[in-house]
Write an enzyme that holds these catalytic residues in place. Structure first.
Site, PDB file in Angstrom:
ATOM      1  N   ARG A  57       0.799  -1.218   0.000  1.00  0.00           N
ATOM      2  CA  ARG A  57       0.000   0.000   0.000  1.00  0.00           C
ATOM      3  C   ARG A  57       0.835   1.272   0.000  1.00  0.00           C
ATOM      4  NH1 ARG A  57      -2.574  -4.119   1.794  1.00  0.00           N
ATOM      5  NH2 ARG A  57      -0.635  -4.484   2.871  1.00  0.00           N
ATOM      6  N   THR A  58       1.817   1.352   0.882  1.00  0.00           N
ATOM      7  CA  THR A  58       2.530   2.628   1.041  1.00  0.00           C
ATOM      8  C   THR A  58       3.266   2.992  -0.242  1.00  0.00           C
ATOM      9  OG1 THR A  58       2.799   2.091   3.370  1.00  0.00           O
ATOM     10  CG2 THR A  58       4.138   3.894   2.530  1.00  0.00           C
ATOM     11  N   LYS A  87      26.767  -3.396  -1.982  1.00  0.00           N
ATOM     12  CA  LYS A  87      28.220  -3.238  -2.128  1.00  0.00           C
ATOM     13  C   LYS A  87      28.816  -2.554  -0.903  1.00  0.00           C
ATOM     14  CE  LYS A  87      27.694  -2.445  -7.085  1.00  0.00           C
ATOM     15  NZ  LYS A  87      27.829  -1.419  -8.119  1.00  0.00           N
ATOM     16  N   ARG A 108      11.608   3.589   3.468  1.00  0.00           N
ATOM     17  CA  ARG A 108      11.247   2.549   4.451  1.00  0.00           C
ATOM     18  C   ARG A 108      12.502   1.767   4.778  1.00  0.00           C
ATOM     19  NH1 ARG A 108       6.104  -1.300   4.197  1.00  0.00           N
ATOM     20  NH2 ARG A 108       5.216   0.666   4.912  1.00  0.00           N
ATOM     21  N   HIS A 136       5.411   5.136  11.601  1.00  0.00           N
ATOM     22  CA  HIS A 136       4.933   5.094  10.210  1.00  0.00           C
ATOM     23  C   HIS A 136       3.923   6.247  10.092  1.00  0.00           C
ATOM     24  CE1 HIS A 136       3.670   3.876   6.364  1.00  0.00           C
ATOM     25  NE2 HIS A 136       3.381   2.608   6.567  1.00  0.00           N
TER      26      HIS A 136
HETATM   27  N1  ASP Z   1       1.944  -2.030   6.637  1.00  0.00           N
HETATM   28  C1  ASP Z   1       2.138  -1.631   8.011  1.00  0.00           C
HETATM   29  C2  ASP Z   1       3.598  -1.306   8.264  1.00  0.00           C
HETATM   30  O1  ASP Z   1       4.391  -1.314   7.362  1.00  0.00           O
HETATM   31  C3  ASP Z   1       1.578  -2.610   8.980  1.00  0.00           C
HETATM   32  C4  ASP Z   1       2.209  -3.979   9.008  1.00  0.00           C
HETATM   33  O2  ASP Z   1       3.155  -4.257   8.262  1.00  0.00           O
HETATM   34  O3  ASP Z   1       1.769  -4.789   9.822  1.00  0.00           O
HETATM   35  O4  ASP Z   1       3.932  -1.016   9.392  1.00  0.00           O
END
Ligand code: ASP
Length: 316
Positions: A57-58, A87, A108, A136
């Site tokens: 999703r993100t 590397k 991320r 997040h």
């Molecule tokens: N998608 C969310 C996160 O990246 C929740 C999860 O992974 O459980 O934190």
């Protein structure tokens, strides 16, 4: 008046006015999208998505968001495998390179604090898309937007956060935002091993938010307006054995939701494993797919406001 440059933590959001502005713009984005009339306000902007951990999703919603606004994307599917990190390149160096190519970096990473490390060396905005078991923030923004949309308000609600409160970064970010509201009551529902870390409880105490730690979810089901279920964060456990001990702690199924109020909503940041049975999906209270959809519009609003210097708040 101060404008935000990087989005690292929801602690940066000091009052609800900035959130209300975001909600307005997100609503506007949704309407423009429905009418196929989105203004190309980010034409020429390039978004880099740098994900060291998996995402559905993100990453997709950020990438779609900028493109709907006229911008473009550069991306690496799995930065830990496909970038020069293999590397031995440091995160700082990677950011210093990407800032030469992109106007915003969505990051991320598996280590808590990594988004701040990136922001410290970056000349372009860094958006934290999850830093280990830390935060997040954009998930929390879309979560609170969803509560507002579904319930019409955030004040005066009883909200239960369920599952992995220790490692669940979405919960950590959401609690900071909820603490900006008043007359809410928060139930922290988890097994003893996965309780919310003290530093997040301290925020609630400081902001005078009523909260209660609960182990047995059945005790509170009929009192809550919002139930926010989370996945046990398997990837953060040191051993499979520890994970096995807590997995499946709470399962929301048809039987369980019989005790929920008629107008309650069920949320989940997703992905789910077994915490919510698919049989619940057809219930009108199941808001998690609508929640994911809201993420697109909220992220469009966030990018638009970030680039236009509109992420301003009253308190500094
Ligand atoms: N998608 C969310 C996160 O990246 C929740 C999860 O992974 O459980 O934190």
């Amino acid at each position: 008046m101060g404008g935000l440059k990087h989005i690292i933590s929801t602690k940066q959001f000091l009052d609800t006015s900035i959130l209300e502005n975001l909600f307005l713009v997100a609503n506007q984005m949704e309407n423009e999208d429905k009418n196929k009339k989105i203004k190309q306000t980010l034409k020429g902007k390039i978004l880099a998505s740098l994900f060291y951990e998996p995402s559905t999703r993100t990453r997709f919603s950020f990438e779609v968001a900028i493109q709907k606004l006229g911008g473009k994307v550069i991306t690496t599917e799995s930065a830990s495998h496909f970038s020069s990190v293999t590397k031995g390149e440091s995160l700082q160096d990677t950011i210093k390179i990407l800032q030469e190519y992109a106007d915003v970096i969505i990051l991320r990473h598996n280590k808590e604090g990594s988004a701040q490390i990136a922001a410290d060396v970056s000349s372009v905005p860094i958006i934290n898309a999850g830093d280990g078991a830390g935060e997040h923030p954009t998930q929390a923004l879309l979560d609170i937007y969803t509560i507002k949309k579904e319930k019409g308000k955030i004040n005066d609600l009883n909200i239960a956060l369920v599952g992995d409160l220790l490692y669940g970064r979405t919960v950590h970010s959401l609690l900071n935002l909820l603490s900006l509201y008043s007359a809410i009551k928060i139930y922290l529902v988890s097994p003893p091993e996965l309780k919310l870390p003290q530093k997040y409880k301290d925020v609630l105490i400081q902001e005078n938010i009523q909260f209660e730690e609960v182990e047995d979810i059945k005790k509170i089901l009929n009192k809550i307006d919002v139930i926010y279920v989370t996945r046990i964060q398997r990837e953060r456990f040191l051993s499979q054995k520890e994970y096995e001990q807590v997995k499946g702690s709470y399962i929301i199924n048809k039987e369980v939701i019989k005790s929920l109020k008629e107008d309650a909503i069920i949320m989940h940041p997703l992905p789910r494993v077994d915490e919510i049975s698919p049989e619940v999906d057809d219930d009108k209270r199941a808001a998690y797919f609508r929640q994911a959809r809201n993420g697109l519009y909220l992220r469009m609003a966030l990018l638009h406001m970030l680039f236009n210097g509109e992420l301003k708040q009253r308190r500094l």
